[in-house]
Write an enzyme that holds these catalytic residues in place. Sequence first.
Site, PDB file in Angstrom:
ATOM      1  N   LYS A 157     -33.913  44.435 -86.234  1.00  0.00           N
ATOM      2  CA  LYS A 157     -32.900  44.048 -87.236  1.00  0.00           C
ATOM      3  C   LYS A 157     -32.254  42.715 -86.863  1.00  0.00           C
ATOM      4  CE  LYS A 157     -28.693  45.579 -86.751  1.00  0.00           C
ATOM      5  NZ  LYS A 157     -27.407  44.892 -86.699  1.00  0.00           N
ATOM      6  N   ASN A 158     -31.841  42.595 -85.610  1.00  0.00           N
ATOM      7  CA  ASN A 158     -31.079  41.399 -85.249  1.00  0.00           C
ATOM      8  C   ASN A 158     -31.949  40.145 -85.210  1.00  0.00           C
ATOM      9  OD1 ASN A 158     -28.751  42.840 -85.268  1.00  0.00           O
ATOM     10  ND2 ASN A 158     -28.639  43.140 -83.060  1.00  0.00           N
TER      11      ASN A 158
ATOM     12  N   ARG B 167     -22.579  40.825 -90.384  1.00  0.00           N
ATOM     13  CA  ARG B 167     -22.358  39.784 -89.381  1.00  0.00           C
ATOM     14  C   ARG B 167     -23.400  38.675 -89.527  1.00  0.00           C
ATOM     15  NH1 ARG B 167     -17.783  38.863 -87.418  1.00  0.00           N
ATOM     16  NH2 ARG B 167     -17.911  37.419 -85.702  1.00  0.00           N
TER      17      ARG B 167
ATOM     18  N   CYS C  97     -19.827  45.221 -87.731  1.00  0.00           N
ATOM     19  CA  CYS C  97     -19.207  46.331 -86.995  1.00  0.00           C
ATOM     20  C   CYS C  97     -17.885  45.893 -86.384  1.00  0.00           C
ATOM     21  CB  CYS C  97     -20.146  46.820 -85.892  1.00  0.00           C
ATOM     22  SG  CYS C  97     -21.605  47.638 -86.519  1.00  0.00           S
TER      23      CYS C  97
ATOM     24  N   ARG D 118     -13.944  39.469 -83.138  1.00  0.00           N
ATOM     25  CA  ARG D 118     -15.301  38.902 -83.083  1.00  0.00           C
ATOM     26  C   ARG D 118     -15.208  37.432 -83.498  1.00  0.00           C
ATOM     27  NH1 ARG D 118     -19.916  42.933 -85.218  1.00  0.00           N
ATOM     28  NH2 ARG D 118     -21.178  41.451 -84.020  1.00  0.00           N
ATOM     29  N   PRO D 119     -14.718  36.595 -82.574  1.00  0.00           N
ATOM     30  CA  PRO D 119     -14.508  35.186 -82.914  1.00  0.00           C
ATOM     31  C   PRO D 119     -15.829  34.466 -83.156  1.00  0.00           C
ATOM     32  CG  PRO D 119     -14.210  35.535 -80.549  1.00  0.00           C
ATOM     33  CD  PRO D 119     -14.421  36.892 -81.165  1.00  0.00           C
ATOM     34  N   ILE D 120     -15.766  33.340 -83.884  1.00  0.00           N
ATOM     35  CA  ILE D 120     -16.979  32.518 -84.035  1.00  0.00           C
ATOM     36  C   ILE D 120     -16.694  31.088 -83.559  1.00  0.00           C
ATOM     37  CG2 ILE D 120     -18.057  33.904 -85.861  1.00  0.00           C
ATOM     38  CD1 ILE D 120     -17.172  31.724 -87.843  1.00  0.00           C
ATOM     39  N   ASP D 121     -15.734  30.982 -82.648  1.00  0.00           N
ATOM     40  CA  ASP D 121     -15.347  29.650 -82.157  1.00  0.00           C
ATOM     41  C   ASP D 121     -16.520  28.905 -81.503  1.00  0.00           C
ATOM     42  OD1 ASP D 121     -14.857  31.863 -80.260  1.00  0.00           O
ATOM     43  OD2 ASP D 121     -14.414  30.252 -78.853  1.00  0.00           O
TER      44      ASP D 121
ATOM     45  N   ASP E 238     -25.602  47.389 -77.053  1.00  0.00           N
ATOM     46  CA  ASP E 238     -25.951  48.146 -78.262  1.00  0.00           C
ATOM     47  C   ASP E 238     -26.578  49.502 -77.941  1.00  0.00           C
ATOM     48  OD1 ASP E 238     -24.936  46.073 -79.693  1.00  0.00           O
ATOM     49  OD2 ASP E 238     -26.857  45.205 -80.258  1.00  0.00           O
TER      50      ASP E 238
ATOM     51  N   ARG F 265     -27.327  50.892 -91.876  1.00  0.00           N
ATOM     52  CA  ARG F 265     -27.353  49.422 -91.825  1.00  0.00           C
ATOM     53  C   ARG F 265     -28.443  48.945 -90.883  1.00  0.00           C
ATOM     54  NH1 ARG F 265     -21.329  47.191 -91.689  1.00  0.00           N
ATOM     55  NH2 ARG F 265     -22.537  45.306 -91.526  1.00  0.00           N
TER      56      ARG F 265
HETATM   57  C1  EPZ Z   1     -24.948  40.191 -81.567  1.00  0.00           C
HETATM   58  O1  EPZ Z   1     -23.626  40.047 -82.034  1.00  0.00           O
HETATM   59  C2  EPZ Z   1     -25.486  41.446 -82.205  1.00  0.00           C
HETATM   60  N1  EPZ Z   1     -25.394  41.296 -83.643  1.00  0.00           N
HETATM   61  C3  EPZ Z   1     -24.682  42.667 -81.766  1.00  0.00           C
HETATM   62  O2  EPZ Z   1     -25.381  43.802 -82.240  1.00  0.00           O
HETATM   63  C4  EPZ Z   1     -24.643  42.747 -80.242  1.00  0.00           C
HETATM   64  O3  EPZ Z   1     -23.746  43.759 -79.857  1.00  0.00           O
HETATM   65  C5  EPZ Z   1     -24.195  41.416 -79.635  1.00  0.00           C
HETATM   66  O4  EPZ Z   1     -25.006  40.326 -80.153  1.00  0.00           O
HETATM   67  C6  EPZ Z   1     -24.306  41.389 -78.123  1.00  0.00           C
HETATM   68  O5  EPZ Z   1     -25.626  41.656 -77.723  1.00  0.00           O
HETATM   69  C7  EPZ Z   1     -26.326  40.597 -84.302  1.00  0.00           C
HETATM   70  O6  EPZ Z   1     -27.273  40.095 -83.736  1.00  0.00           O
HETATM   71  C8  EPZ Z   1     -26.152  40.492 -85.769  1.00  0.00           C
HETATM   72  P1  EPZ Z   1     -22.179  37.675 -79.276  1.00  0.00           P
HETATM   73  P2  EPZ Z   1     -22.881  38.647 -81.849  1.00  0.00           P
HETATM   74  O7  EPZ Z   1     -21.849  36.410 -79.959  1.00  0.00           O
HETATM   75  O8  EPZ Z   1     -23.859  37.565 -81.936  1.00  0.00           O
HETATM   76  C9  EPZ Z   1     -17.816  36.594 -77.586  1.00  0.00           C
HETATM   77  C10 EPZ Z   1     -25.674  45.809 -83.399  1.00  0.00           C
HETATM   78  O9  EPZ Z   1     -25.232  46.936 -83.110  1.00  0.00           O
HETATM   79  N2  EPZ Z   1     -17.863  35.460 -78.516  1.00  0.00           N
HETATM   80  O10 EPZ Z   1     -23.301  37.688 -78.304  1.00  0.00           O
HETATM   81  O11 EPZ Z   1     -21.730  38.636 -82.781  1.00  0.00           O
HETATM   82  C11 EPZ Z   1     -17.677  37.919 -78.326  1.00  0.00           C
HETATM   83  O12 EPZ Z   1     -16.313  38.195 -78.625  1.00  0.00           O
HETATM   84  C12 EPZ Z   1     -24.797  44.593 -83.286  1.00  0.00           C
HETATM   85  O13 EPZ Z   1     -26.819  45.625 -83.815  1.00  0.00           O
HETATM   86  C13 EPZ Z   1     -16.879  34.514 -78.478  1.00  0.00           C
HETATM   87  O14 EPZ Z   1     -15.942  34.587 -77.678  1.00  0.00           O
HETATM   88  O15 EPZ Z   1     -22.377  38.822 -80.352  1.00  0.00           O
HETATM   89  C14 EPZ Z   1     -18.293  38.893 -77.359  1.00  0.00           C
HETATM   90  O16 EPZ Z   1     -17.334  39.291 -76.410  1.00  0.00           O
HETATM   91  C15 EPZ Z   1     -23.381  44.926 -83.131  1.00  0.00           C
HETATM   92  N3  EPZ Z   1     -16.947  33.463 -79.372  1.00  0.00           N
HETATM   93  C16 EPZ Z   1     -19.372  38.053 -76.651  1.00  0.00           C
HETATM   94  O17 EPZ Z   1     -19.058  36.692 -76.925  1.00  0.00           O
HETATM   95  C17 EPZ Z   1     -17.957  33.338 -80.257  1.00  0.00           C
HETATM   96  O18 EPZ Z   1     -17.967  32.355 -81.019  1.00  0.00           O
HETATM   97  C18 EPZ Z   1     -20.793  38.309 -77.121  1.00  0.00           C
HETATM   98  O19 EPZ Z   1     -20.860  38.176 -78.544  1.00  0.00           O
HETATM   99  C19 EPZ Z   1     -18.961  34.298 -80.277  1.00  0.00           C
HETATM  100  C20 EPZ Z   1     -18.906  35.369 -79.396  1.00  0.00           C
END
Ligand code: EPZ
Length: 421
Positions: free
Chosen positions: A22-23, A93, A117, A122-125, A308, A400
């Site tokens: 999925k991801n 997401r 979820c 869940r920042p996107i900074d 996950d 989902r």
């Molecule tokens: C992806 O989310 C996956 N989602 C999530 O899977 C998964 O839990 C996660 O990666 C970690 O493996 C998708 O691929 C759609 P991250 P993502 O950016 O990309 C921090 C599932 O169950 N962060 O790797 O949103 C954040 O807060 C889903 O299938 C920032 O600080 O995760 C977290 O603590 C749920 N700033 C860490 O990084 C940012 O701009 C990792 O988040 C982005 C993230």
Amino acid sequence: MASYMIRGGNRLVGDVTISGSKNAALGIIAASMLLDGPCKIDHAPNVDDINMLVEICRSMGAQIRREADGALEIDPRFVTNGETIDERSRNIRGSYYLLGAMLGRFSYASIYMPGGCNFGPRPIDLHVKGFEALGATTVFEHGRITVSAEKMHGEHIFLDTVSVGATINIMIAAAKTEGVTVIENAAREPHIVDVANFLNTMGANIRGAGTDVIRVTGVPVLPGNVSYSIIPDQIEAGTYMLAAALTRGDVTVRNIIPKHMEPLSAKLEEMGACVVSGDDSIRVFIPEDTVLQATSFRTMPYPGFPTDLQPQTTVLLCTAQGNSRMTENVWDNRFQYIDDLKIMGANILISGRLALVEGGNPLTGAKVFARDLRAGAAMVLAGLVAEGTTEVNDVSKIERGYESFVRKLQDLGADITRIDS
Ligand code: EPZ
């Protein structure tokens, strides 16, 4: 609100075939919007998040057809600008990857803030930091994010935190951006490699995906016109491996990449399970007279233990002999399902990011909720071993991300029924 009714106690036995990731599919479908020609994507899972992203892309003008074998035929040439007005982008997401794709294609992208979820902020900074390094400016207004650039250019970007989403998004945005973009401290998840491989197959020049330094040399045209096959879903596979161990069953999980499963396979073996890897399969069973033992694990970015699979693994720890420690290092608040597990008889103590799990308490059926996608899967696993009947509510969250979850579990012998209400 649909629910699953599960009568616990059945051993799961047989083979299960894993769907496409999925991801990875979320990144690849969004990235296909960057192409100058059509493409075909095999093994795109038929799950709600993917179908919603497909609908959003269609609303932008893309022509997308799902074939009988599940493959997606995508023609993005009719997308004429980077404005995404479909409000469904709030629900998932993965819609944030459209920002990278549209920015890379039109130097302009605007969408509603992505949802997904809920496990804390869940920042996107980091995504924004990357886009701005490539020359874009960002505006957050009325629940929308807009990124635009006069002229994009390659740049050196260091990610402060390892982020799957930011790594993929910057890689997509940079694929057609003039110059060389270097992403340092990049995430290394298998689906990052898959999105890079997809883009390279379509004509991009991306090196180093799967390591912590990714180098993207922008190309003017991504011709497409080729087929690409998505990798198997590592998390779906892990969920069935855990279900096999939990029910003391004997399950062969097929169409997987065993290497991706190593963190889980190692834990299962440590606990006493037998894990037999083939070329593209893993068989999990528990030897007679073996009692699974407690263990400890902490979630980490790949190749660490995947967050996950954290909720599903915790269910297994509840049934093991002894006390286990589990630490969630990726998300601030991914313990919401623990209250539901406690209703079923689990004894778990939480202290910050650490959960202490007392093993050996029998679980009993109860009415519980899918708090999010993986938490929901965990409740189903708990139901498979609980005494009596478990009712898991709000299962749209599970659907989902798990293709044909009920049918696949039934085929393995589970007593599970979907109830529409
Ligand atoms: C992806 O989310 C996956 N989602 C999530 O899977 C998964 O839990 C996660 O990666 C970690 O493996 C998708 O691929 C759609 P991250 P993502 O950016 O990309 C921090 C599932 O169950 N962060 O790797 O949103 C954040 O807060 C889903 O299938 C920032 O600080 O995760 C977290 O603590 C749920 N700033 C860490 O990084 C940012 O701009 C990792 O988040 C982005 C993230």
